[in-house]
Scaffold this motif. Structure first.
Motif, PDB file in Angstrom:
ATOM      1  N   THR A   1      83.662 -18.299  51.009  1.00 24.08           N
ATOM      2  CA  THR A   1      82.442 -18.345  50.211  1.00 24.08           C
ATOM      3  C   THR A   1      81.516 -19.397  50.807  1.00 24.08           C
ATOM      4  O   THR A   1      81.907 -20.542  50.995  1.00 24.08           O
ATOM      5  CB  THR A   1      82.765 -18.680  48.747  1.00 24.08           C
ATOM      6  N   ARG A   2      80.293 -18.990  51.119  1.00 17.95           N
ATOM      7  CA  ARG A   2      79.336 -19.896  51.747  1.00 17.95           C
ATOM      8  C   ARG A   2      77.930 -19.346  51.565  1.00 17.95           C
ATOM      9  O   ARG A   2      77.738 -18.171  51.267  1.00 17.95           O
ATOM     10  CB  ARG A   2      79.633 -20.039  53.243  1.00 17.95           C
ATOM     11  N   GLU A   3      76.967 -20.229  51.726  1.00 19.19           N
ATOM     12  CA  GLU A   3      75.573 -19.796  51.683  1.00 19.19           C
ATOM     13  C   GLU A   3      75.134 -19.414  53.089  1.00 19.19           C
ATOM     14  O   GLU A   3      75.311 -20.172  54.040  1.00 19.19           O
ATOM     15  CB  GLU A   3      74.684 -20.906  51.134  1.00 19.19           C
ATOM     16  N   ILE A   4      74.569 -18.213  53.224  1.00 18.46           N
ATOM     17  CA  ILE A   4      74.131 -17.722  54.528  1.00 18.46           C
ATOM     18  C   ILE A   4      72.690 -18.106  54.794  1.00 18.46           C
ATOM     19  O   ILE A   4      72.340 -18.603  55.867  1.00 18.46           O
ATOM     20  CB  ILE A   4      74.288 -16.182  54.599  1.00 18.46           C
ATOM     21  N   SER A   5      71.832 -17.904  53.803  1.00 21.29           N
ATOM     22  CA  SER A   5      70.407 -18.221  53.979  1.00 21.29           C
ATOM     23  C   SER A   5      69.743 -18.378  52.625  1.00 21.29           C
ATOM     24  O   SER A   5      70.261 -17.941  51.602  1.00 21.29           O
ATOM     25  CB  SER A   5      69.699 -17.121  54.790  1.00 21.29           C
ATOM     26  N   ASP A   6      68.574 -19.030  52.655  1.00 25.12           N
ATOM     27  CA  ASP A   6      67.818 -19.286  51.438  1.00 25.12           C
ATOM     28  C   ASP A   6      66.375 -18.861  51.686  1.00 25.12           C
ATOM     29  O   ASP A   6      65.697 -19.435  52.546  1.00 25.12           O
ATOM     30  CB  ASP A   6      67.906 -20.774  51.068  1.00 25.12           C
ATOM     31  N   TYR A   7      65.944 -17.837  50.976  1.00 31.36           N
ATOM     32  CA  TYR A   7      64.586 -17.336  51.139  1.00 31.36           C
ATOM     33  C   TYR A   7      63.682 -17.873  50.035  1.00 31.36           C
ATOM     34  O   TYR A   7      62.819 -17.174  49.525  1.00 31.36           O
ATOM     35  CB  TYR A   7      64.579 -15.802  51.130  1.00 31.36           C
ATOM     36  N   GLY A   8      63.880 -19.088  49.643  1.00 24.09           N
ATOM     37  CA  GLY A   8      63.060 -19.700  48.608  1.00 24.09           C
ATOM     38  C   GLY A   8      63.561 -19.344  47.224  1.00 24.09           C
ATOM     39  O   GLY A   8      64.329 -20.098  46.626  1.00 24.09           O
ATOM     40  N   ASN A   9      63.150 -18.202  46.731  1.00 19.19           N
ATOM     41  CA  ASN A   9      63.577 -17.803  45.379  1.00 19.19           C
ATOM     42  C   ASN A   9      64.787 -16.880  45.388  1.00 19.19           C
ATOM     43  O   ASN A   9      65.273 -16.483  44.335  1.00 19.19           O
ATOM     44  CB  ASN A   9      62.412 -17.121  44.639  1.00 19.19           C
ATOM     45  N   ILE A  10      65.275 -16.513  46.569  1.00 17.80           N
ATOM     46  CA  ILE A  10      66.447 -15.631  46.661  1.00 17.80           C
ATOM     47  C   ILE A  10      67.437 -16.213  47.670  1.00 17.80           C
ATOM     48  O   ILE A  10      67.078 -16.450  48.825  1.00 17.80           O
ATOM     49  CB  ILE A  10      66.056 -14.202  47.076  1.00 17.80           C
ATOM     50  N   LYS A  11      68.656 -16.429  47.234  1.00 17.79           N
ATOM     51  CA  LYS A  11      69.700 -16.935  48.115  1.00 17.79           C
ATOM     52  C   LYS A  11      70.612 -15.790  48.545  1.00 17.79           C
ATOM     53  O   LYS A  11      70.880 -14.867  47.775  1.00 17.79           O
ATOM     54  CB  LYS A  11      70.535 -18.010  47.416  1.00 17.79           C
ATOM     55  N   VAL A  12      71.074 -15.869  49.787  1.00 17.93           N
ATOM     56  CA  VAL A  12      72.024 -14.894  50.315  1.00 17.93           C
ATOM     57  C   VAL A  12      73.348 -15.616  50.540  1.00 17.93           C
ATOM     58  O   VAL A  12      73.384 -16.645  51.226  1.00 17.93           O
ATOM     59  CB  VAL A  12      71.529 -14.261  51.629  1.00 17.93           C
ATOM     60  N   LYS A  13      74.424 -15.077  49.948  1.00 16.50           N
ATOM     61  CA  LYS A  13      75.723 -15.736  50.034  1.00 16.50           C
ATOM     62  C   LYS A  13      76.801 -14.766  50.491  1.00 16.50           C
ATOM     63  O   LYS A  13      76.762 -13.574  50.177  1.00 16.50           O
ATOM     64  CB  LYS A  13      76.131 -16.306  48.674  1.00 16.50           C
TER      65      LYS A  13
END
Length: 281
Positions: free
Chosen positions: A230-242
């Motif tokens: 489990t990890r965070e892949i990217s952060d598009y400001g108001n939407i996170k991709v995990k």
């Protein structure tokens, strides 16, 4: 087969016993009919063929066992009739060695978890998707939708809302999926940026219908559910991709099963938030 003399009649009978129930009984005339179990065949019987002098106590619907006799003219009838004790049948119907062993609540919880742990051994992508959907349902997520696999090209596997969190998720067994799913992830993000999502749902009778959900104002995430970490892949400001490990979802289910009180807000704010704790700062 043996020959039995009955007055001036002679008839043959087998020693094999059959089961059935009393269909009709005519107490004054001392006779009736028995229906053979598993059949519509009705067999005539007379009072003196009921053993232990229990003819008077027979009622319509009583379960009985009997042998079948056949008279010289070819007529079949029930004889050597024994009334069955229904309570005794219920007690002895299943051999003691086949009776299920009672299970405790904790044992059942552990069995559920152990069954879900088998998800990590599947090598079939479609099966992994279906098992993950079942796992999310058992977590207590009610607003959960799985896309129709027959029209799934370029789409996520499913979507759910819990509390103020809206998640579009995709399941994959592929390692190093980031580059492979790059365009798909961007498509998921674009969809989540809309004010509402529309799904084509198929009811149990096969009829398709549309379901529209408003998602404006909600916290939004894209989950790629894997066998990995489990990890965070990217952060598009108001939407996170995990990337979310299915093992951590199983862990969340274990937490849920062992808690005394679970409400949707509790699951959303406390249990799902624990996924953040698996992500390195």
């Amino acid at each position: 087969m043996e020959l039995v003399s009955e007055g001036y009649h002679r008839f043959s009978t087998t020693k094999l016993r059959f089961s059935g129930y009393v269909k009709n009984i005519f107490t004054n005339k001392k006779w009736g009919y028995i229906t053979l179990e598993g059949s519509t065949q009705e067999l005539y019987f007379i009072a003196k063929e009921v053993e232990d002098n229990k003819f008077e106590s027979l009622k319509v619907g009583d379960a009985v066992t009997f042998t079948i006799g056949e008279s010289e003219d070819g007529r079949r009838f029930a004889n050597r009739i024994q009334l069955l004790d229904v309570d005794q049948i219920e007690q002895n119907d299943t051999p003691a060695e086949l009776l299920p062993t009672p299970i405790t609540c904790n044992e059942l919880k552990n069995q559920i978890i152990e069954q879900f742990k088998r998800i990590v051994h599947t090598t079939n992508s479609s099966e992994f998707e279906d098992l993950t959907f079942l796992l999310l349902k058992n977590l207590g997520i009610h607003y959960l939708y799985q896309y129709d696999k027959r029209n799934q090209a370029g789409r996520a596997d499913g979507f759910f809302i819990i509390g103020n969190l809206a998640v579009m998720y995709d399941c994959t067994l592929r390692e190093g999926f980031e580059e492979y799913k790059k365009d798909q992830i961007e498509n998921y993000i674009n969809k989540l940026e809309q004010a509402q999502l529309t799904f084509n749902l198929r009811s149990s009778d096969g009829v398709q219908k549309k379901k529209t959900l408003r998602i404006d104002g909600k916290s939004k995430q894209v989950w790629i559910i894997t066998l990995g970490q489990t990890r965070e892949i990217s952060d598009y400001g108001n939407i996170k991709v995990k990337e979310v490990s299915v093992n951590h979802l199983i862990w969340l289910l274990q937490e849920r099963l062992h808690r005394d009180v679970i409400e949707e807000d509790d699951l959303a704010l406390n249990l799902l938030s624990r996924i953040e704790k698996f992500i390195p700062a």
